[in-house]
Design an enzyme around this catalytic site. Structure first.
Site, PDB file in Angstrom:
ATOM      1  N   MET A  48       1.032  -1.254   0.049  1.00  0.00           N
ATOM      2  CA  MET A  48       0.122   0.036   0.094  1.00  0.00           C
ATOM      3  C   MET A  48       0.977   1.163   0.142  1.00  0.00           C
ATOM      4  O   MET A  48       0.365   2.424   0.396  1.00  0.00           O
ATOM      5  CB  MET A  48      -0.993  -0.211   0.967  1.00  0.00           C
ATOM      6  CG  MET A  48      -1.868  -1.242   1.096  1.00  0.00           C
ATOM      7  SD  MET A  48      -3.327  -0.887   1.966  1.00  0.00           S
ATOM      8  CE  MET A  48      -2.695  -0.669   3.731  1.00  0.00           C
ATOM      9  N   GLY A  49       2.126   0.896  -0.241  1.00  0.00           N
ATOM     10  CA  GLY A  49       3.028   2.256  -0.328  1.00  0.00           C
ATOM     11  C   GLY A  49       3.620   2.656   0.841  1.00  0.00           C
ATOM     12  O   GLY A  49       3.518   1.729   1.940  1.00  0.00           O
ATOM     13  N   TYR A  50       4.208   3.780   0.779  1.00  0.00           N
ATOM     14  CA  TYR A  50       5.051   4.204   1.985  1.00  0.00           C
ATOM     15  C   TYR A  50       5.762   3.622   2.495  1.00  0.00           C
ATOM     16  O   TYR A  50       5.814   2.926   3.728  1.00  0.00           O
ATOM     17  CB  TYR A  50       3.898   4.885   3.072  1.00  0.00           C
ATOM     18  CG  TYR A  50       4.509   6.111   3.881  1.00  0.00           C
ATOM     19  CD1 TYR A  50       4.609   7.185   3.074  1.00  0.00           C
ATOM     20  CD2 TYR A  50       4.892   6.029   5.070  1.00  0.00           C
ATOM     21  CE1 TYR A  50       5.101   8.558   3.764  1.00  0.00           C
ATOM     22  CE2 TYR A  50       5.642   7.399   5.686  1.00  0.00           C
ATOM     23  CZ  TYR A  50       5.553   8.391   5.034  1.00  0.00           C
ATOM     24  OH  TYR A  50       6.174   9.470   5.486  1.00  0.00           O
ATOM     25  N   LEU A  51       6.715   3.140   1.685  1.00  0.00           N
ATOM     26  CA  LEU A  51       7.453   1.871   2.048  1.00  0.00           C
ATOM     27  C   LEU A  51       8.558   2.250   3.097  1.00  0.00           C
ATOM     28  O   LEU A  51       9.123   3.129   3.122  1.00  0.00           O
ATOM     29  CB  LEU A  51       8.153   1.358   0.538  1.00  0.00           C
ATOM     30  CG  LEU A  51       7.397   1.334  -0.536  1.00  0.00           C
ATOM     31  CD1 LEU A  51       8.392   1.027  -1.729  1.00  0.00           C
ATOM     32  CD2 LEU A  51       6.436   0.259  -0.446  1.00  0.00           C
TER      33      LEU A  51
ATOM     34  N   HIS B 293       9.268  -3.564   3.746  1.00  0.00           N
ATOM     35  CA  HIS B 293       8.653  -3.887   2.428  1.00  0.00           C
ATOM     36  C   HIS B 293      10.052  -4.094   1.481  1.00  0.00           C
ATOM     37  O   HIS B 293       9.870  -4.852   0.549  1.00  0.00           O
ATOM     38  CB  HIS B 293       8.280  -2.634   1.649  1.00  0.00           C
ATOM     39  CG  HIS B 293       6.821  -2.363   2.365  1.00  0.00           C
ATOM     40  ND1 HIS B 293       6.576  -0.864   3.066  1.00  0.00           N
ATOM     41  CD2 HIS B 293       5.588  -2.703   2.317  1.00  0.00           C
ATOM     42  CE1 HIS B 293       5.336  -0.836   3.507  1.00  0.00           C
ATOM     43  NE2 HIS B 293       4.874  -2.027   3.164  1.00  0.00           N
TER      44      HIS B 293
ATOM     45  N   LYS C 105       5.087  -9.859  10.037  1.00  0.00           N
ATOM     46  CA  LYS C 105       4.334  -9.063  10.842  1.00  0.00           C
ATOM     47  C   LYS C 105       2.749  -8.948  10.699  1.00  0.00           C
ATOM     48  O   LYS C 105       1.897  -9.028  11.836  1.00  0.00           O
ATOM     49  CB  LYS C 105       4.627  -7.400  10.568  1.00  0.00           C
ATOM     50  CG  LYS C 105       3.858  -6.728  11.459  1.00  0.00           C
ATOM     51  CD  LYS C 105       4.417  -5.062  11.478  1.00  0.00           C
ATOM     52  CE  LYS C 105       3.269  -4.383  11.790  1.00  0.00           C
ATOM     53  NZ  LYS C 105       2.015  -4.110  10.785  1.00  0.00           N
ATOM     54  N   ASP C 106       2.425  -9.210   9.715  1.00  0.00           N
ATOM     55  CA  ASP C 106       0.972  -9.504   9.338  1.00  0.00           C
ATOM     56  C   ASP C 106       0.522 -11.036   9.229  1.00  0.00           C
ATOM     57  O   ASP C 106       0.152 -11.417   8.325  1.00  0.00           O
ATOM     58  CB  ASP C 106       0.231  -8.659   8.257  1.00  0.00           C
ATOM     59  CG  ASP C 106       0.416  -7.141   8.177  1.00  0.00           C
ATOM     60  OD1 ASP C 106      -0.056  -6.594   9.247  1.00  0.00           O
ATOM     61  OD2 ASP C 106       1.294  -6.719   7.505  1.00  0.00           O
TER      62      ASP C 106
ATOM     63  N   SER D 240       6.274  -0.268  10.304  1.00  0.00           N
ATOM     64  CA  SER D 240       4.853  -0.310   9.923  1.00  0.00           C
ATOM     65  C   SER D 240       4.891   1.070   9.311  1.00  0.00           C
ATOM     66  O   SER D 240       5.307   2.186  10.246  1.00  0.00           O
ATOM     67  CB  SER D 240       3.936  -0.511  11.136  1.00  0.00           C
ATOM     68  OG  SER D 240       2.916   0.073  10.535  1.00  0.00           O
ATOM     69  N   SER D 241       4.042   1.342   8.373  1.00  0.00           N
ATOM     70  CA  SER D 241       3.836   2.775   7.654  1.00  0.00           C
ATOM     71  C   SER D 241       3.156   3.374   8.800  1.00  0.00           C
ATOM     72  O   SER D 241       3.319   4.586   8.700  1.00  0.00           O
ATOM     73  CB  SER D 241       3.053   2.542   6.464  1.00  0.00           C
ATOM     74  OG  SER D 241       3.700   1.697   5.744  1.00  0.00           O
TER      75      SER D 241
HETATM   76  O1  PAF Z   1      -0.004  -5.905   3.493  1.00  0.00           O
HETATM   77  C1  PAF Z   1      -0.639  -4.836   2.958  1.00  0.00           C
HETATM   78  O2  PAF Z   1      -0.026  -3.865   2.740  1.00  0.00           O
HETATM   79  C2  PAF Z   1      -1.974  -4.884   2.367  1.00  0.00           C
HETATM   80  O3  PAF Z   1      -2.840  -5.666   3.190  1.00  0.00           O
HETATM   81  C3  PAF Z   1      -1.870  -5.614   0.818  1.00  0.00           C
HETATM   82  C4  PAF Z   1      -1.506  -7.201   0.942  1.00  0.00           C
HETATM   83  C5  PAF Z   1      -1.091  -4.840  -0.179  1.00  0.00           C
HETATM   84  C6  PAF Z   1      -3.505  -5.673   0.337  1.00  0.00           C
HETATM   85  O4  PAF Z   1      -3.874  -4.260   0.179  1.00  0.00           O
END
Ligand code: PAF
Length: 277
Positions: A27-30, A34, A146-147, A182-183
């Site tokens: 979802m960006g803001y790396l 990431h 983390k997720d 985390s962003s």
């Molecule tokens: O983990 C994330 O950043 C988001 O949940 C994902 C997997 C890109 C889906 O939008």
């Protein structure tokens, strides 16, 4: 590095690719978490694709979709440095046209923890990841530990819908004081940033107790909770000691267990987890 915004442009680039494709959905803001996924994708595949899309359907109306941090140019520079081949950055209309009406709903593993606290969240994640996999057709896709629950949900989708993609889960990247990258850490003011270390402290305590042969999961949950409650800025959403595969809460730790936490620090909701063995 090629940057494309439409599905048809992406497909034109994807079509001639014959070797393996490693995919990092974001979802960006790396941050460094990431980038560790991109690095692993680069090491294991001939082509690396990353997506940047802040997916509106995984945020509840009262959540932070509008304020979620965004910095597209910085993200592109970071992905370029990691030798990403293609960045797919669709608009909301491209992913969810007005006619959109198909959803992916995963049962069981989505029902507790994040799924219970954030109704609809995993339906949004499952739907967007399924769409991204259909577009990108990755050989391997990379997600952060983390997720942890998200990674299990995505593994479930791939198995249940017979997708030909390997899911690779990469260890959590942490700041020097243990805070998981985390962003959303950017929301924390300096006092809150300091307080946020309580998550890692509680998880480390759980691991220590387990290493000292504690088998009573409730005892570990209670000790974690009382450590967190000593931090005045912290509010617990859940403290879990669960089966690492099914996320069912454990009474006795007699198999691979995961300690998982969701804690609000001020207004910022943080999650983290740690394998106990
Ligand atoms: O983990 C994330 O950043 C988001 O949940 C994902 C997997 C890109 C889906 O939008």
């Amino acid at each position: 590095m090629q940057v494309v915004k439409t599905i048809s442009q992406f497909r034109q680039l994807r079509q001639p690719v014959t070797g393996s494709v490693g995919f990092v959905p974001t979802m960006g803001y790396l941050h460094k978490g990431h980038l560790s996924l991109v690095r692993q994708a680069r090491a294991e595949n001939s082509t690396v694709v990353a997506s940047i899309f802040v997916n509106p359907t995984q945020f509840a109306p009262a959540e932070d979709f509008r304020s979620y941090p965004r910095d597209f140019d910085r993200d592109l520079a970071l992905l370029g440095k990691e030798k990403t081949d293609i960045v797919f950055a669709p608009s909301e209309e491209e992913m969810y046209p007005a006619t959109f009406s198909t959803w992916v709903d995963v049962e069981k593993v989505t029902e507790r923890l994040e799924g219970a606290c954030r109704p609809g969240h995993f339906r949004g994640v499952a739907t967007v990841v399924t769409k991204l996999f259909n577009i990108v057709q990755p050989t391997r896709a990379y997600f952060g530990q983390k997720d942890a629950q998200q990674a299990l949900v995505i593994k479930r989708i791939v198995a249940d819908l017979n997708m030909n993609t390997e899911i690779v889960v990469i260890p959590t990247v942490r700041e020097s004081d243990g805070l998981a990258m985390s962003s959303r850490n950017t929301y924390l003011n300096p006092k809150e940033r300091q307080a946020a270390t309580v998550l890692f402290k509680a998880l480390s305590l759980a691991r220590r107790l387990r290493q000292d042969s504690e088998k009573d999961a409730e005892e570990i949950r209670q000790q974690m909770a009382s450590l967190i409650l000593k931090e005045p800025l912290a509010q617990i959403e859940y403290v879990s000691i669960a089966d690492a595969e099914t996320l069912e809460e454990l009474k006795i730790i007699d198999r691979q267990a995961l300690a998982l936490l969701a804690v609000r620090i001020g207004k910022t909701r943080l999650i983290d987890n740690m394998l106990l063995d």
